[in-house]
Write an enzyme that holds these catalytic residues in place. Structure first.
Site, PDB file in Angstrom:
ATOM      1  CD  GLU A  16      -1.399   2.953  -8.530  1.00  0.00           C
ATOM      2  OE1 GLU A  16      -2.066   3.955  -8.834  1.00  0.00           O
ATOM      3  OE2 GLU A  16      -0.795   2.251  -9.358  1.00  0.00           O
ATOM      4  CG  ASP A  17      -1.413   3.116  -2.973  1.00  0.00           C
ATOM      5  OD1 ASP A  17      -1.814   3.884  -3.857  1.00  0.00           O
ATOM      6  OD2 ASP A  17      -2.013   2.069  -2.655  1.00  0.00           O
TER       7      ASP A  17
END
Length: 725
Positions: free
Chosen positions: A76-77
């Site tokens: 996600e990051d």
């Protein structure tokens, strides 16, 4: 921050077969992937996945779950891809990381911005959970650590959104999979953010209780242990804990009680070796301490849907304290603390895949059934909440909108939940198409149609059965507003009358100078107090004009008692009108002694053979005996223009039995232009006298003025208008 070897040792302490090499690689990979990223607190971002992994080791989860926790934010990051995770750590880890990543995207949606998006994301959450429950465990640990560091976020609206989402979705999910420890922490952290004043107040009161009862918990535990040991349960152990602030607050809201009225803020847990000993311990406790009726629950023979098992009872225990006692085995306690994680079975072959067919997963299968049959995401969300929130009732408007209410809610609660105006004007309700009383308790899935009328106002009776804080607050506010308006109207009339009789023009400004004397903030407050009988109109006048000499308000002639008064109403002259409209001049009129009607009362005439017409107040109980004779009823009313004689008003007074009390009563009545015509002591004790007093008054306002003045007198305990005496 936890070191690499510390994390590996934690996992190996309960799972010797864990893949140590894969754990080490995941630790290093996540640290490098997050690199120099920082959290809102200023800590390295890698500290977050590491803390999440640490939380999962407390539940003794398998190595795959710990690795997923370390990697759950990388896709996600960071620049990491799911294919890369699968290549380095295998398909199982990739599937779990993908599931948690999907759930993380829910946080990016504002719960209040788009209902359909919220519903769609919740749908994804359930699908991900159904594939592997460990996805939810990782997500809950992720949410718990985010809540623990929530105070570092700078935007209040974002903090409140996350806290509300936690309270509405994640805390109930933690409860459903049985992890009581996490559920309590999530609720408390969310409660602290959403309602900080209530949280601080309850926490401080709990601390005060502990200080006041220093050592009490230890003494209660010691006595319970001795009692159990003396009755054949030598291995039983007892521990005590205070209930969580959110749990206490929710109980205060549900039962509409203050903190001081709660008597079971402490819970004591008895741990024994077997199910048989659970019931034996229950018998011992019930035999030694009085049981509070209706507070026994057997979750051993009938476990909760999440697998929770325990015996609950409330007794008047040691030191006459009302305490809740939970009785369970060590295995039951482990399940209550760890939930589904307690069912992990580590085998010699290294298999750690949990079974998903047990009783505790039934709710998840039910959600999947709903998912199959729901036409729209919003419908799925509605039905899902019915499954998740056992202590709530979910009902529907005729248009299909979902309204969440506490269990025990009524159509009035429902009406206020829809809109305050609908609640205020509610006159009836249809539940599932049938008209039902407003005090009916709603059930899950009921469709409620509220019937309103512009002429309706909130009824004080509603407060006796509504359960929501909003409904109760609106009803109380309306009652207070109405009473205050009536008291202001009456009080202003009373003070204006005093001013007029004494030859002064009244203005509100005249009362500004005496507000401090009577300790009120505004003129309206003082006038309302006069109308409510908390301050005497004459006392206020005397405070405004302390040097004024009281003018005699009635002439000596008016004080002469005429023997015929009250018997008949005679015309004083050719054109003198009767005090009562609706009667023929010269007709014999009597005023009923059961209710003592006064000008200003709503009245009715009853034709009495040989006596003429007897005047009763409209609410007189005697009128019930004339229901079968409608021909004897005469519609009458007071003639405001008539110069009728003074009437007798009867009051009942309870006065302190001390020297000068009777003189004070007569003085107050005299100062307010009342003339005592009869006095009878009806009951006496060493402390109080109860008496009936007949007073000559002009009308209801005059009598009310006297009652208000009497109520403001310290030696008088209570004053009321006498009825039927």
């Amino acid at each position: 921050m936890m070191r690499q070897y510390e994390l590996v040792e934690r996992v190996r302490s309960y799972d010797p077969n864990a893949d140590e090499d894969k754990l080490n690689r995941a630790y290093v990979f996540s640290m490098k992937a997050h690199g120099s990223q920082k959290r809102a607190s200023g800590d390295p971002y890698f500290s977050h996945p590491l803390e999440v992994a640490g939380l999962l080791t407390q539940l003794k989860l398998d190595g795959a779950s710990i690795i997923t926790a370390l990697l759950h934010d990388t896709v996600e990051d960071t620049l990491t891809t799911l294919d890369e995770v699968q290549r380095l750590f295998g398909p199982e880890i990739a599937r779990l990381v993908d599931g948690v990543t999907k759930l993380s995207r829910i946080e990016l949606q504002n719960l209040e911005s788009d209902q359909s998006k919220q519903a769609e994301n919740f749908r994804k959450l359930v699908l991900a959970m159904s594939e592997d429950i460990r996805v939810l465990l990782v997500k809950l640990a992720d949410r718990l650590h985010n809540m623990q560091t929530l105070h570092y976020l700078s935007k209040p609206e974002k903090r409140k959104r996350i806290a509300r989402e936690t309270l509405e979705i994640y805390a109930p999910l933690a409860e459903r999979i049985g992890i009581q420890r996490w559920k309590d922490q999530l609720e408390e952290l969310a409660f602290k953010e959403l309602n900080p004043d209530a949280y601080d107040s309850i926490t401080k009161r709990l601390q005060d209780l502990e200080e006041q009862g220093a050592g009490r918990v230890d003494r209660i535990i010691h006595e319970l242990v001795d009692t159990l040991h003396e009755n054949g349960l030598s291995k039983a152990t007892v521990s005590g804990r205070r209930k969580a602030p959110y749990s206490i607050w929710r109980k205060m809201q549900r039962k509409n009680v203050t903190f001081e009225q709660l008597s079971d803020v402490m819970a004591f847990r008895v741990t024994v070796d077997s199910i048989e000993q659970c019931y034996q311990a229950l018998g011992v406790i019930h035999a030694h301490y009085p049981v509070v009726p209706g507070r026994f629950k057997d979750y051993v023979s009938t476990p909760k849907p999440n697998g929770y098992r325990s015996l609950h009872t409330t007794v008047i225990g040691p030191e006459r304290q009302r305490i809740e006692v939970q009785i369970r085995t060590a295995e039951m306690h482990e399940v209550s603390e760890l939930g589904v994680a307690a069912h992990w079975a580590y085998k010699s072959d290294g298999s750690s895949q949990p079974k998903t067919e047990g009783r505790q997963y039934r709710w998840l299968r039910e959600l999947l059934d709903i998912l199959e049959h729901a036409v729209r995401p919003e419908e799925f969300l509605e039905h899902t909440k019915l499954e998740l929130f056992q202590d709530q009732v979910f009902c529907f408007t005729p248009k299909g909108d979902l309204i969440a209410l506490p269990r025990g809610a009524t159509p009035v609660d429902f009406a206020y939940a829809v809109h305050s105006q609908i609640g205020d004007t509610c006159v009836g309700a249809k539940i599932n198409g049938r008209i039902q009383p407003l005090r009916s308790q709603l059930q899950n899935g009921d469709q409620v149609e509220v019937v309103t009328s512009k002429a309706q106002t909130p009824s004080p009776d509603w407060e006796n059965f509504v359960v929501t804080g909003k409904a109760r607050a609106r009803i109380r506010r309306y009652i207070r507003t109405q009473q205050r308006a009536q008291h202001i109207e009456l009080g202003r009339a009373m003070i204006q009358k005093i001013f007029r009789h004494e030859g002064y023009d009244y203005t509100d400004k005249a009362l500004d100078g005496v507000l401090k004397i009577f300790q009120y903030q505004s003129v309206d407050d003082l006038i309302a107090a006069i109308g409510a009988g908390l301050a005497g109109a004459r006392d206020v006048f005397n405070a405004v004009f302390p040097g004024h000499k009281v003018v005699q308000q009635v002439t000596p002639d008016e004080k002469i008692i005429q023997l015929t008064r009250g018997k008949t109403s005679k015309p004083k002259g050719k054109d003198s009108p009767l005090p009562i409209k609706g009667l023929i001049p010269g007709m014999a009129v009597h005023y009923a002694r059961c209710c003592h009607p006064l000008p200003g009362d709503r009245i009715v005439g009853i034709v009495t053979t040989g006596k003429g017409v007897t005047i009763h107040t409209i609410d007189c109980e005697t009128l019930e005996s004339f229901h079968d004779s409608p021909e004897r009823w005469i519609d009458v009313s007071w003639d405001n223009d008539a110069d009728g004689d003074e009437k007798v008003g009867r009051i009942t007074v309870v006065v302190a039995n001390e020297p000068g009390s009777l003189g004070t009563v007569s003085t107050v009545i005299g100062k307010n232009a009342g003339n005592i015509t009869n006095l009878k002591i009806t009951h006496r004790t060493t402390d109080f006298f109860e008496m009936l007093i007949d007073i000559d008054v002009h009308d209801v306002k005059h009598l009310t003025n006297i009652i208000a003045a009497l109520r403001a007198t310290p030696v008088i305990n209570s004053v009321d208008r006498a009825r039927g005496r």
